[in-house]
Enzyme design. Structure first.
Site, short mmCIF file in Angstrom:
data_model
loop_
_atom_site.label_atom_id
_atom_site.label_comp_id
_atom_site.label_asym_id
_atom_site.label_seq_id
_atom_site.Cartn_x
_atom_site.Cartn_y
_atom_site.Cartn_z
CG ASP A 1 -1.97 1.09 1.20
OD1 ASP A 1 -1.77 2.02 0.34
OD2 ASP A 1 -2.70 1.09 2.27
CG HIS A 2 4.53 1.65 -1.11
ND1 HIS A 2 5.73 2.07 -1.16
CD2 HIS A 2 4.46 0.67 -0.34
CE1 HIS A 2 6.55 1.31 -0.49
NE2 HIS A 2 5.74 0.47 0.07
N GLY B 1 4.58 2.25 9.20
CA GLY B 1 4.56 3.21 7.96
C GLY B 1 6.18 3.77 7.50
CD GLU B 2 7.10 1.74 4.21
OE1 GLU B 2 5.97 2.39 3.71
OE2 GLU B 2 6.83 0.54 4.66
CG ASN C 1 4.52 4.86 0.89
OD1 ASN C 1 4.47 5.01 -0.26
ND2 ASN C 1 5.01 3.80 1.63
N GLY D 1 10.89 -4.73 15.95
CA GLY D 1 11.73 -4.94 17.30
C GLY D 1 10.89 -5.19 18.46
CB THR E 1 10.09 -7.73 5.86
OG1 THR E 1 10.62 -6.79 6.38
CG2 THR E 1 8.54 -7.54 5.19
CE LYS F 1 16.83 -9.43 11.88
NZ LYS F 1 16.96 -7.91 12.43
#
Length: 321
Positions: free
Chosen positions: A37-38, A106-107, A110, A174, A191, A194
């Site tokens: 979703d970008h 989020g990033e 975007n 984290g 993603t 780990k």
């Protein structure tokens, strides 16, 4: 047995093509699907970024079996959580119960488009926690008025609610996000393969809940061409979450990846057509405890051969993991 998913990568294909791709994934036998979703692609060479929710509505009507999921939506800046709740409830109705709502903090890539700056990671997780509570309250059919530290909601109610609310997944990277996911989510999303992320999720209440991973691959009968394409479109992938969440646009990612080599890509992404290479790329996720693993085939124009190959060779091999 692990379940293998297909990714509608909105950064690398237009809306009609994405719907055709997920139809092909359903026909090929993929167990589930996810969509990014970008608003921006990671790199200009990817070349696309249609609205994911419009694509999901079309995909819900064009398919009949394959589950759908956002991977992931940020319900804090570009979208108000009330809007996300309405969108998710509607897609759940359109898909007749096949939708899961994947959420994340989020990033900047975007979210910067609506202004207001980019909050620190701690604040972003606070916002995600509050947003998730708002979405759940609306899924319960409540008429909600809410005045919190980050959001105001005035007399909101969803008038078209599915019989079963979409399960909510939260992306983790984290300890703090694992704590949030363990308390609030129905499933966990990551993603990176780990195990420590899944262990932290379990410590905070996630035991027994589904866990979904994702990784890029690049199928091509010409391995050199696959490496070239992966380098051109996906070299940002190895930067790590702390970097990927902060850069503002595709120009930033171009600059940050200028020294990533094709050899680097060949070592980190399964490229070519050797089934065993793809199985070995997926194996760390299965061994870490991920029950569902979504593949991203790199290159919007290279989905059809990947889907055909997956149906005949890759999916049978992966299901033996």
């Amino acid at each position: 047995m692990v379940h293998i998913g297909y990714t509608m990568m909105t950064e690398q294909a237009g809306p009609r093509e994405l719907v055709e791709h997920v139809m092909g994934a359903e026909k090929a036998g993929f167990d589930f699907s996810v969509t990014s979703d970008h608003f921006f692609p990671w790199l200009a060479s990817q070349g696309h970024s249609p609205n994911a929710w419009a694509v999901l509505g079309a995909a819900a009507q064009a398919t009949s079996r394959i589950p759908l999921m956002t991977y992931v939506t940020c319900p804090t800046t570009r979208y108000h959580p009330v809007v996300v709740a309405q969108q998710a409830a509607t897609v759940q109705l359109l898909s007749e119960g096949r939708f899961r709502l994947g959420l994340g903090s989020g990033e900047n890539l975007n979210e910067h488009v609506v202004g207001g700056g980019w909050p620190s990671p701690d604040v972003r997780l606070e916002m995600l926690e509050e947003a998730t509570g708002i979405i759940r309250a609306l899924f319960e059919g409540r008429t909600l008025t809410h005045h919190g530290p980050h959001y105001d909601v005035e007399h909101a109610k969803l008038w078209d609610l599915p019989e079963t609310a979409p399960p909510i997944g939260i992306a983790v990277s984290g300890e703090r996000s694992c704590e949030l996911a363990g308390h609030l989510a129905d499933l966990v999303i990551a993603t990176e393969p780990k195990k420590e992320l899944l262990d932290a999720f379990d410590r905070h209440g996630g035991t027994g809940k589904p866990r979904v991973g994702q990784l890029p691959v690049c199928y091509d009968t010409d391995r050199d061409a696959a490496i070239e394409r992966a380098h051109d479109q996906f070299r940002w992938f190895g930067l790590g979450w702390k970097v990927n969440s902060e850069l503002r646009d595709d120009r930033g990612f171009t600059a940050a990846t200028q020294f990533v080599t094709k050899d680097d890509i060949a070592e980190s992404i399964a490229c070519g057509s050797r089934v065993e290479d793809f199985v070995e790329a997926v194996r760390p996720y299965a061994e870490a405890g991920f029950e569902e693993i979504a593949l991203v085939q790199i290159g919007g124009g290279h989905q059809e051969p990947f889907l055909k190959w997956s149906a005949g060779e890759l999916l049978p091999a992966l299901r033996e993991l």
